[in-house]
Motif scaffolding. Structure first.
Motif, PDB file in Angstrom:
ATOM      1  N   ASP A   1      -2.190   5.332  -5.462  1.00  0.00           N
ATOM      2  CA  ASP A   1      -1.780   5.336  -4.061  1.00  0.00           C
ATOM      3  C   ASP A   1      -2.772   4.721  -3.064  1.00  0.00           C
ATOM      4  OD1 ASP A   1       0.235   6.795  -5.275  1.00  0.00           O
ATOM      5  OD2 ASP A   1      -0.484   8.706  -4.535  1.00  0.00           O
ATOM      6  N   PRO A   2      -2.896   3.399  -3.008  1.00  0.00           N
ATOM      7  CA  PRO A   2      -3.863   2.782  -2.102  1.00  0.00           C
ATOM      8  C   PRO A   2      -3.524   3.048  -0.624  1.00  0.00           C
ATOM      9  CG  PRO A   2      -2.486   1.108  -3.136  1.00  0.00           C
ATOM     10  CD  PRO A   2      -2.135   2.406  -3.772  1.00  0.00           C
ATOM     11  N   PRO A   3      -4.497   3.562   0.164  1.00  0.00           N
ATOM     12  CA  PRO A   3      -4.255   3.849   1.570  1.00  0.00           C
ATOM     13  C   PRO A   3      -4.384   2.615   2.472  1.00  0.00           C
ATOM     14  CG  PRO A   3      -6.455   4.519   0.983  1.00  0.00           C
ATOM     15  CD  PRO A   3      -5.806   4.023  -0.277  1.00  0.00           C
ATOM     16  N   ALA A   4      -4.830   1.517   1.914  1.00  0.00           N
ATOM     17  CA  ALA A   4      -4.973   0.263   2.666  1.00  0.00           C
ATOM     18  C   ALA A   4      -4.331  -0.858   1.848  1.00  0.00           C
ATOM     19  CB  ALA A   4      -6.452  -0.033   2.920  1.00  0.00           C
ATOM     20  N   PRO A   5      -3.959  -1.969   2.476  1.00  0.00           N
ATOM     21  CA  PRO A   5      -3.302  -3.062   1.757  1.00  0.00           C
ATOM     22  C   PRO A   5      -4.113  -3.590   0.566  1.00  0.00           C
ATOM     23  CG  PRO A   5      -3.146  -3.402   4.119  1.00  0.00           C
ATOM     24  CD  PRO A   5      -4.082  -2.244   3.908  1.00  0.00           C
ATOM     25  N   VAL A   6      -3.393  -3.818  -0.548  1.00  0.00           N
ATOM     26  CA  VAL A   6      -3.958  -4.440  -1.746  1.00  0.00           C
ATOM     27  C   VAL A   6      -3.023  -5.565  -2.168  1.00  0.00           C
ATOM     28  CG1 VAL A   6      -5.171  -2.381  -2.550  1.00  0.00           C
ATOM     29  CG2 VAL A   6      -2.813  -2.792  -3.285  1.00  0.00           C
TER      30      VAL A   6
ATOM     31  N   TRP B   1       0.850  -1.180   0.000  1.00  0.00           N
ATOM     32  CA  TRP B   1       0.000   0.000   0.000  1.00  0.00           C
ATOM     33  C   TRP B   1       0.887   1.231   0.000  1.00  0.00           C
ATOM     34  CZ3 TRP B   1       0.730  -3.441   3.861  1.00  0.00           C
ATOM     35  CH2 TRP B   1       1.337  -2.998   5.028  1.00  0.00           C
ATOM     36  N   GLY B   2       0.310   2.396  -0.291  1.00  0.00           N
ATOM     37  CA  GLY B   2       1.034   3.661  -0.217  1.00  0.00           C
ATOM     38  C   GLY B   2       1.300   4.295  -1.564  1.00  0.00           C
ATOM     39  N   HIS B   3       2.339   5.127  -1.605  1.00  0.00           N
ATOM     40  CA  HIS B   3       2.701   5.894  -2.789  1.00  0.00           C
ATOM     41  C   HIS B   3       3.044   4.950  -3.941  1.00  0.00           C
ATOM     42  CE1 HIS B   3       4.069   9.334  -5.046  1.00  0.00           C
ATOM     43  NE2 HIS B   3       5.252   8.771  -5.241  1.00  0.00           N
ATOM     44  N   ASN B   4       2.359   5.108  -5.078  1.00  0.00           N
ATOM     45  CA  ASN B   4       2.493   4.158  -6.179  1.00  0.00           C
ATOM     46  C   ASN B   4       2.823   4.830  -7.511  1.00  0.00           C
ATOM     47  OD1 ASN B   4       2.399   1.450  -7.111  1.00  0.00           O
ATOM     48  ND2 ASN B   4       0.358   1.768  -7.935  1.00  0.00           N
ATOM     49  N   PHE B   5       3.426   6.015  -7.495  1.00  0.00           N
ATOM     50  CA  PHE B   5       3.711   6.748  -8.721  1.00  0.00           C
ATOM     51  C   PHE B   5       4.533   5.915  -9.702  1.00  0.00           C
ATOM     52  CE2 PHE B   5       6.263   9.678 -11.296  1.00  0.00           C
ATOM     53  CZ  PHE B   5       5.255  10.400 -11.917  1.00  0.00           C
ATOM     54  N   ASN B   6       5.589   5.254  -9.228  1.00  0.00           N
ATOM     55  CA  ASN B   6       6.449   4.437 -10.087  1.00  0.00           C
ATOM     56  C   ASN B   6       6.118   2.951 -10.021  1.00  0.00           C
ATOM     57  OD1 ASN B   6       8.380   6.818  -8.903  1.00  0.00           O
ATOM     58  ND2 ASN B   6       8.641   6.492 -11.098  1.00  0.00           N
ATOM     59  N   GLY B   7       5.035   2.591  -9.349  1.00  0.00           N
ATOM     60  CA  GLY B   7       4.594   1.205  -9.307  1.00  0.00           C
ATOM     61  C   GLY B   7       5.111   0.342  -8.178  1.00  0.00           C
ATOM     62  N   PRO B   8       5.700   0.884  -7.087  1.00  0.00           N
ATOM     63  CA  PRO B   8       6.247   0.015  -6.051  1.00  0.00           C
ATOM     64  C   PRO B   8       5.203  -0.757  -5.239  1.00  0.00           C
ATOM     65  CG  PRO B   8       6.328   2.277  -5.298  1.00  0.00           C
ATOM     66  CD  PRO B   8       5.894   2.301  -6.746  1.00  0.00           C
ATOM     67  N   VAL B   9       3.937  -0.392  -5.359  1.00  0.00           N
ATOM     68  CA  VAL B   9       2.880  -1.141  -4.667  1.00  0.00           C
ATOM     69  C   VAL B   9       2.569  -2.432  -5.432  1.00  0.00           C
ATOM     70  CG1 VAL B   9       0.495  -1.040  -3.834  1.00  0.00           C
ATOM     71  CG2 VAL B   9       1.969   0.950  -3.598  1.00  0.00           C
ATOM     72  N   GLY B  10       2.836  -2.430  -6.737  1.00  0.00           N
ATOM     73  CA  GLY B  10       2.679  -3.650  -7.526  1.00  0.00           C
ATOM     74  C   GLY B  10       1.254  -3.980  -7.917  1.00  0.00           C
ATOM     75  N   THR B  11       0.411  -2.960  -8.085  1.00  0.00           N
ATOM     76  CA  THR B  11      -0.996  -3.191  -8.422  1.00  0.00           C
ATOM     77  C   THR B  11      -1.211  -3.554  -9.890  1.00  0.00           C
ATOM     78  OG1 THR B  11      -1.347  -0.857  -8.927  1.00  0.00           O
ATOM     79  CG2 THR B  11      -1.788  -1.575  -6.648  1.00  0.00           C
TER      80      THR B  11
END
Length: 131
Positions: free
Chosen positions: A21-26, A5-15
């Protein structure tokens, strides 16, 4: 499966997409099952149940270890087919431990890969003296 979860501008959340920017776990996209995950400044890496390393997110210094640059919004297996027990994502580089030694890849302007050079490496390179 891993959760991020969190800041996902460059894709580090892996969605599988950039931003959002998901505020909760995905769940991390791609269907891989991880035994551990390490989060760097703007990229993430994990070790799968088979010992493969996969990384996703910012890849401006080839810190994903996939042989090329270019950000990835979902996990991509690290080049070379090595099996790792642990991985650690840094600011713009990544290191991992295998039975054959320590390997690092990515930015190396300050010698952070430990291989005696200052060249950037897009694939895992053996840390000097780690065998």
């Amino acid at each position: 499966q891993a959760l991020c979860w969190g800041h996902n501008f460059n894709g580090p959340v892996g969605t599988g997409s950039f931003g959002g920017d998901p505020p909760a776990p995905v769940f991390v996209a791609g269907g891989l099952t991880f035994v551990s995950v390490s989060v760097g400044a703007r990229h993430s890496c994990g070790i799968t149940t088979t010992g493969a390393a996969a990384c996703w997110g910012m890849n401006n210094y080839s810190q994903l270890g996939i042989g090329t640059s270019g950000d990835q919004a979902a996990p991509v297996l690290v080049t070379g087919g090595l099996k790792f027990g642990t991985v650690s994502a840094g600011e713009s580089h990544t290191c991992a431990l295998s039975a054959t030694g320590a390997y690092c890849w990515g930015r190396n302007d300050l010698g952070q890969l430990g291989n005696g050079t200052n060249a950037t490496y897009a694939i895992p390179t053996l840390v000097a003296g780690s065998r």
